[in-house]
Design a protein around this motif. Structure first.
Motif, PDB file in Angstrom:
ATOM      1  N   TYR A 130      38.973  16.065 -22.915  1.00 57.12           N
ATOM      2  CA  TYR A 130      39.321  17.284 -22.174  1.00 57.12           C
ATOM      3  C   TYR A 130      39.342  18.499 -23.099  1.00 57.12           C
ATOM      4  O   TYR A 130      39.563  18.376 -24.302  1.00 57.12           O
ATOM      5  CB  TYR A 130      40.736  17.162 -21.604  1.00 57.12           C
ATOM      6  N   LEU A 131      39.204  19.646 -22.490  1.00 53.81           N
ATOM      7  CA  LEU A 131      39.609  20.904 -23.112  1.00 53.81           C
ATOM      8  C   LEU A 131      41.114  21.018 -22.868  1.00 53.81           C
ATOM      9  O   LEU A 131      41.565  20.900 -21.727  1.00 53.81           O
ATOM     10  CB  LEU A 131      38.901  22.080 -22.446  1.00 53.81           C
ATOM     11  N   SER A 132      41.900  21.256 -23.938  1.00 54.62           N
ATOM     12  CA  SER A 132      43.345  21.173 -23.737  1.00 54.62           C
ATOM     13  C   SER A 132      44.102  22.229 -24.532  1.00 54.62           C
ATOM     14  O   SER A 132      43.550  22.902 -25.404  1.00 54.62           O
ATOM     15  CB  SER A 132      43.850  19.777 -24.120  1.00 54.62           C
ATOM     16  N   SER A 133      45.385  22.319 -24.228  1.00 60.48           N
ATOM     17  CA  SER A 133      46.321  23.207 -24.913  1.00 60.48           C
ATOM     18  C   SER A 133      47.349  22.335 -25.626  1.00 60.48           C
ATOM     19  O   SER A 133      47.375  21.108 -25.460  1.00 60.48           O
ATOM     20  CB  SER A 133      47.032  24.078 -23.890  1.00 60.48           C
ATOM     21  N   ARG A 134      48.249  22.960 -26.354  1.00 61.05           N
ATOM     22  CA  ARG A 134      49.285  22.179 -27.014  1.00 61.05           C
ATOM     23  C   ARG A 134      50.230  21.562 -25.989  1.00 61.05           C
ATOM     24  O   ARG A 134      50.735  20.459 -26.190  1.00 61.05           O
ATOM     25  CB  ARG A 134      50.059  23.080 -27.993  1.00 61.05           C
ATOM     26  N   PRO A 142      35.813  21.153 -14.663  1.00 65.80           N
ATOM     27  CA  PRO A 142      36.600  19.940 -14.388  1.00 65.80           C
ATOM     28  C   PRO A 142      37.183  19.287 -15.640  1.00 65.80           C
ATOM     29  O   PRO A 142      38.097  18.465 -15.534  1.00 65.80           O
ATOM     30  CB  PRO A 142      35.607  19.005 -13.681  1.00 65.80           C
ATOM     31  N   CYS A 143      36.645  19.634 -16.821  1.00 66.86           N
ATOM     32  CA  CYS A 143      37.203  19.071 -18.061  1.00 66.86           C
ATOM     33  C   CYS A 143      38.371  19.893 -18.604  1.00 66.86           C
ATOM     34  O   CYS A 143      38.871  19.599 -19.697  1.00 66.86           O
ATOM     35  CB  CYS A 143      36.112  18.952 -19.135  1.00 66.86           C
ATOM     36  N   GLU A 144      38.789  20.935 -17.867  1.00 69.30           N
ATOM     37  CA  GLU A 144      39.962  21.700 -18.308  1.00 69.30           C
ATOM     38  C   GLU A 144      41.221  20.930 -17.891  1.00 69.30           C
ATOM     39  O   GLU A 144      41.437  20.654 -16.714  1.00 69.30           O
ATOM     40  CB  GLU A 144      39.944  23.095 -17.670  1.00 69.30           C
ATOM     41  N   LEU A 145      42.038  20.610 -18.865  1.00 68.29           N
ATOM     42  CA  LEU A 145      43.174  19.723 -18.576  1.00 68.29           C
ATOM     43  C   LEU A 145      44.235  20.399 -17.702  1.00 68.29           C
ATOM     44  O   LEU A 145      44.943  19.722 -16.957  1.00 68.29           O
ATOM     45  CB  LEU A 145      43.781  19.221 -19.904  1.00 68.29           C
ATOM     46  N   ASP A 146      44.336  21.739 -17.754  1.00 70.63           N
ATOM     47  CA  ASP A 146      45.303  22.393 -16.858  1.00 70.63           C
ATOM     48  C   ASP A 146      44.880  22.225 -15.407  1.00 70.63           C
ATOM     49  O   ASP A 146      45.706  21.970 -14.525  1.00 70.63           O
ATOM     50  CB  ASP A 146      45.519  23.867 -17.228  1.00 70.63           C
ATOM     51  N   ARG A 152      40.619  27.647 -21.737  1.00 66.79           N
ATOM     52  CA  ARG A 152      39.308  28.196 -21.425  1.00 66.79           C
ATOM     53  C   ARG A 152      38.247  27.368 -22.124  1.00 66.79           C
ATOM     54  O   ARG A 152      38.480  26.791 -23.166  1.00 66.79           O
ATOM     55  CB  ARG A 152      39.184  29.653 -21.895  1.00 66.79           C
ATOM     56  N   MET A 153      37.057  27.379 -21.519  1.00 65.71           N
ATOM     57  CA  MET A 153      35.950  26.722 -22.209  1.00 65.71           C
ATOM     58  C   MET A 153      35.703  27.417 -23.537  1.00 65.71           C
ATOM     59  O   MET A 153      35.897  28.627 -23.659  1.00 65.71           O
ATOM     60  CB  MET A 153      34.697  26.800 -21.362  1.00 65.71           C
TER      61      MET A 153
END
Lengths: 460, 485
Positions: free
Chosen positions: B332-336, B260-264, B362-363
């Motif tokens: 969150y875990l996030s991307s650019r 749930p902490c994956e921002l996507d 990904r985690m």
């Protein structure tokens, strides 16, 4: 034959010959995949993948006892296959004997059933984008966001071994799924899976998903308990996938962990349930031979409710003095044990609507999410949640949407309470097997046990 | 290797409409051995290499992959990625944007003592055979004893239009055993140690296996699988006190915090497979995820973690990011791309499965931090009047928002007046994520904290499997529902 398949066979043959390894098999797989994934109303993950893989297995045999090893490479040229065979041969020589190894399949093996050919289906990036654009527009017109994916792919498989067996096949695959989503959390799902992308009707899929989403707005929460349910094919296939993992393979049966263990010939489901592994024939999405070259057949696993057959590969079959059923695990799988890969559940005489009409008070379930079948495989006890289109059935008609619920029940026991199946069966992709799909009808099950009611997300 | 990537990048930079590009080479070698009941089931090696290219052109993303590591393969993938992006651009309404980063140049290597690929097959097979034989010696009721070992070495290079050029070499793997016992009544029980599925896995060399004592571990697995056959089932009840040992807690963290902490997921881009998230951006800093004991971090710098790296697949340096602080949801875990939408920096969580897939969030190592003054497991048990200790995952299921979960474990130990009194079988517990974590009243200290590895986290379409790490020390939860619900 397709020129690329010819080239794959030639390179595999040449590679094994160059390696001079006396007993070897090369299973070569080449996929060209176009995959357009969309979410939040945008096409945001659009990819084209070139996948190449050769699995070379070698048997080093001394005094009739064989040592086996395999090497996988992404270099499917003749030189790549030769290198893999040489390395596998080195490994096999230091590997302990595999007891009961029957040897590679011979050229006298029955040939796989032929299939009608399908025209090229690899849509261009522009065509995929155009198809997705229509889906996005259909959802926007109803102020809904869209998510989903459109895939059009070509898979080619070739197998050659040093006993002269050669097999080759092209298996096109196309699938499209659409989730229509509203701001209040309602979602509707629809999908089609075909051998040709030309047969995918994206407009029909989008319309069906939109209808589900609109009908499911303002869902009600229901308490746990037993409900009569109508499961659409996507929901049924989720359950069949777990049965494939836990129930039909020769290893699980021999170990006693399968619900088939000690029950072959006994009734396990209702008499209206027939389930087969149908790797032969035009509608199958898998190649007509398994990774060992054995022709796939129509293997009846459950015949009118009675446990009938088990899935074997060559090794497990030899250990039990039987013949392989063409169910060797695909080389990309996590495990090596035989597995049913092309399940087809026979339909009945109903329509989806006539099944619903037989329910006074119950649930219409579009699909399940995150099913797990490891709770108690001996009982086929599974748990999972509803998702993307769950509705009350009220006096034989679709009613309001229902918040997602968790079921926990024995699937065989639930199928013993099956009181109707649709005549139409649909192909649904299996999530663990790229390019694979099972077929199932919609079914009416009495008294499916739900262990948890819907949970409201915390306010954002 | 870098030359081929630079050549493809140089070609891309000359193309009309190109806004960003990354060219990634991956060569992944694997080795796996499976032994069952003293017999070798499989000895396998694989070597898969190729190039993946991701671009933004005309405001849209495109990705393509190609087998082979030469300049021709890289350029072929680059051409197709550009074609895909231009086709996609005709549909987009919101142009793709990514957060800027400082370009990196450098190298990361997994530290290890004993190269697992230099250890002979004989030595590995002998260990696995002895392990399964020791388990089978626990009686005829042990129907199957399996031991497996797997190793992976990855060479990865990344060049981007930001100016990033990094090379990374990873070595990871591990081993584990599982036993199935079947009773005369047909009841089947499984016991897997040190953990289910992958056993113990992490970055490092063969010293990881040397430290395991796999034969003694297998003996215990065999013994407990047989003992489970005569154990009573754990009775269903609500409002139970539960202690989760650390490998089960690692999976609990994975499913109910990591995903749930994956921002996507939170932004809806994973709806078509895995689902969304109950943790929405508007809840940052203001939502109570768990009790004040609960601190969760995403840490790509843990030594030995499967989620440890120098840079992610967008060139963002590996770092440590708080996700939950004293129970409050903070990150969150996030991307650019997703971070840019929130106006923050990427947490550096983008990774792809091999060369042939586009990177996803990904985690990394998502960890439940130990209580610096927390008890040992034995002290925690001694402090528990009436409860159960649950060990080793058997089944897992959670809804598409990561709220409603049900986990089955292989074994339960009843605790009465501070002592383990008996083994129980078929434990299942059910909960709702924030309610469950609100009931966490004690977490063990650093001496009980252990970093676990999961090698098969599935996400994305086409499916991608990723290696992730989870550190956890055993923890106690109040008000837990035992049974299927």
């Amino acid at each position: 034959m397709d020129e690329r398949l010819d080239a794959m066979l030639r390179d595999a043959r040449e590679g094994l010959a160059r390696s001079k390894v006396p007993a070897a098999e090369a299973f070569v797989h080449a996929s060209d995949r176009g995959f357009a994934r969309f979410s939040r109303g945008e096409l945001d993950q659009h990819v084209e993948l070139e996948e190449r893989r050769a699995v070379v297995r070698v048997a080093h045999t001394v005094d009739g006892r064989s040592q086996i090893a395999s090497v996988t490479t992404s270099d499917i040229s003749a030189s790549g296959i030769a290198r893999a065979a040489t390395r596998a041969s080195e490994m096999a020589k230091v590997t302990p004997v595999t007891e009961g190894w029957p040897g590679f399949a011979t050229r006298d093996e029955p040939a796989p059933a032929s299939r009608s050919s399908i025209a090229a289906t690899m849509r261009s990036a522009e065509e995929r984008a155009g198809a997705v654009g229509r889906i996005l527009e259909t959802c926007r017109e109803r102020s809904l966001a869209a998510a989903g994916a459109f895939e059009s792919s070509e898979h080619r498989t070739a197998l050659v071994n040093t006993l002269g067996l050669e097999r080759a096949q092209r298996t096109p695959f196309a699938t499209c799924k659409v989730f229509a989503l509203d701001a209040g959390g309602s979602s509707g799902f629809a999908q089609q899976t075909r051998r040709s992308a030309a047969d995918i009707d994206v407009d029909a899929i989008a319309s069906r998903a939109v209808d589900k989403c609109m009908a499911g707005r303002d869902p009600v929460a229901l308490p746990p308990g037993e409900y009569d349910v109508v499961l659409e094919p996507s929901a049924v296939v989720e359950l069949l996938e777990w049965l494939a993992f836990t129930t039909f393979g020769a290893r699980e049966v021999a170990d006693g962990t399968s619900a088939f263990a000690g029950r072959i010939g006994e009734r396990v489901t209702g008499s209206n349930v027939t389930l087969r592994d149908e790797g032969a024939g035009d509608r199958s999405f898998s190649s007509a031979f398994d990774r060992e070259g054995t022709a796939r057949s129509s293997l009846v696993l459950i015949d009118r409710g009675v446990a009938t057959s088990v899935a074997y590969d060559r090794l497990y079959a030899a250990r039990e003095g039987r013949a392989s059923t063409g169910n060797a695990a695909p080389p990309s799988s996590w495990d090596d044990a035989p597995i049913a890969q092309s399940l087809v559940m026979d339909g009945g005489s109903d329509t989806l609507e006539s099944l619903v009409s037989k329910v006074d008070r119950g649930l219409w379930i579009t699909r399940f999410h995150y099913v797990n079948g490891f709770l108690d495989p001996r009982r086929t006890l599974m748990t999972g949640l509803t998702r993307d289109g769950t509705f009350v059935i009220d006096r034989g008609a679709r009613g309001r949407g229902v918040r997602n619920m968790r079921f926990t029940d024995s699937v065989f026991e639930a199928l013993s309470r099956c009181e109707g199946l649709s005549s139409l069966i649909e192909a649904v992709p299996t999530w663990w097997s790229d390019g694979g799909a099972f077929y199932a009808p919609a079914v009416l099950l009495r008294g499916l046990r739900f262990s948890g009611g819907g949970v409201d997300p915390p306010p954002a | 290797m870098l030359e081929a990537l630079r050549e493809a990048l140089s070609w891309l930079k000359k193309q009309r409409g190109l806004e960003y590009a990354e060219v990634r080479f991956v060569d992944e070698g694997t080795e796996s051995i499976r032994v069952r009941d003293g017999r070798v089931e499989a000895v396998q090696e694989a070597d898969l290499l190729g190039v993946g290219v991701r671009v933004i052109a005309d405001g849209a993303w495109g990705f393509a992959s190609s087998s082979g590591g030469d300049a021709a393969s890289a350029t072929r993938a680059a051409e197709r990625a550009l074609t895909v992006a231009r086709a996609t651009a005709k549909t987009v309404r919101e142009r793709a944007k990514i957060a800027p980063i400082e370009p990196s140049k450098g190298r990361y290597d997994t530290p290890f003592v004993r190269d697992p690929f230099a250890v002979s097959a004989d030595e590995k097979i002998d260990l696995l055979v002895r392990a399964t034989e020791s388990a089978r010696r626990k009686g005829a009721l042990v129907r199957r004893a399996e031991a497996r070992m797997g190793w992976v070495r990855v060479r990865k290079a990344l060049v981007t239009t930001d100016g990033t050029e990094v090379i990374q070499r990873f070595v990871f793997g591990g081993a584990g055993v599982s036993c199935f016992a079947v009773g005369s009544d047909g009841v089947a029980q499984r016991r897997s140690l040190p953990a289910s599925m992958d056993g113990e896995a992490g970055q490092g060399g063969y010293e990881r296996v040397d430290a395991m004592d796999l034969v003694a571990t297998a003996e215990r697995a065999g013994e407990e699988s047989v003992a489970l056959l005569s154990a009573e089932p754990l009775a269903a009840r609500s409002d139970a006190t539960v202690i989760l040992e650390s490998s089960q807690l690692a999976l609990q963290v994975h499913e109910s915090c990591g995903h749930p902490c994956e921002l996507d997921r939170a932004m809806g881009t994973e709806i078509s497979l895995a689902g969304g998230s109950f943790l929405q951006p508007s809840m940052l800093q203001g939502f109570r995820y768990g009790s004040s004991k609960v601190n969760l971090t995403a840490d790509a710098t843990n030594p030995g973690g499967l989620g440890t790296f120098g840079w992610d697949d967008e060139g963002v340096r590996g770092t440590k990011t708080p996700l939950v602080q004293e129970g409050m949801f903070v990150g969150y875990l996030s991307s650019r791309e997703t971070a840019a939408r929130l106006g923050v920096a990427s947490s550096g969580a983008m990774r792809a499965d091999g060369f042939g897939r586009a990177p996803l969030i990904r985690m990394v190592n998502v960890n439940l931090e130990p209580d610096p003054r927390g008890p040992t497991l034995e002290e925690l048990i001694a402090d528990t009047d009436d409860g159960v200790l649950l060990e080793t995952n058997k089944s897992w299921s959670i809804d598409d928002l990561r709220l409603n979960f049900q986990f089955g474990c292989e074994v339960a130990w009843e605790i009465k007046r501070g002592k383990r009194v008996r083994m129980l079988r078929d434990p299942v517990y059910t909960g709702v994520t924030p309610r469950f974590w609100a009931g966490c009243d004690a977490i063990c200290g650093p001496s009980d904290w252990r970093l676990w590895g999961i090698t098969t986290c599935g996400k994305g379409e086409p499916m991608q499997l990723m290696q992730v790490g989870h550190g956890a020390a055993p923890a106690r939860f109040y008000g837990v529902e035992l049974g299927h619900g």
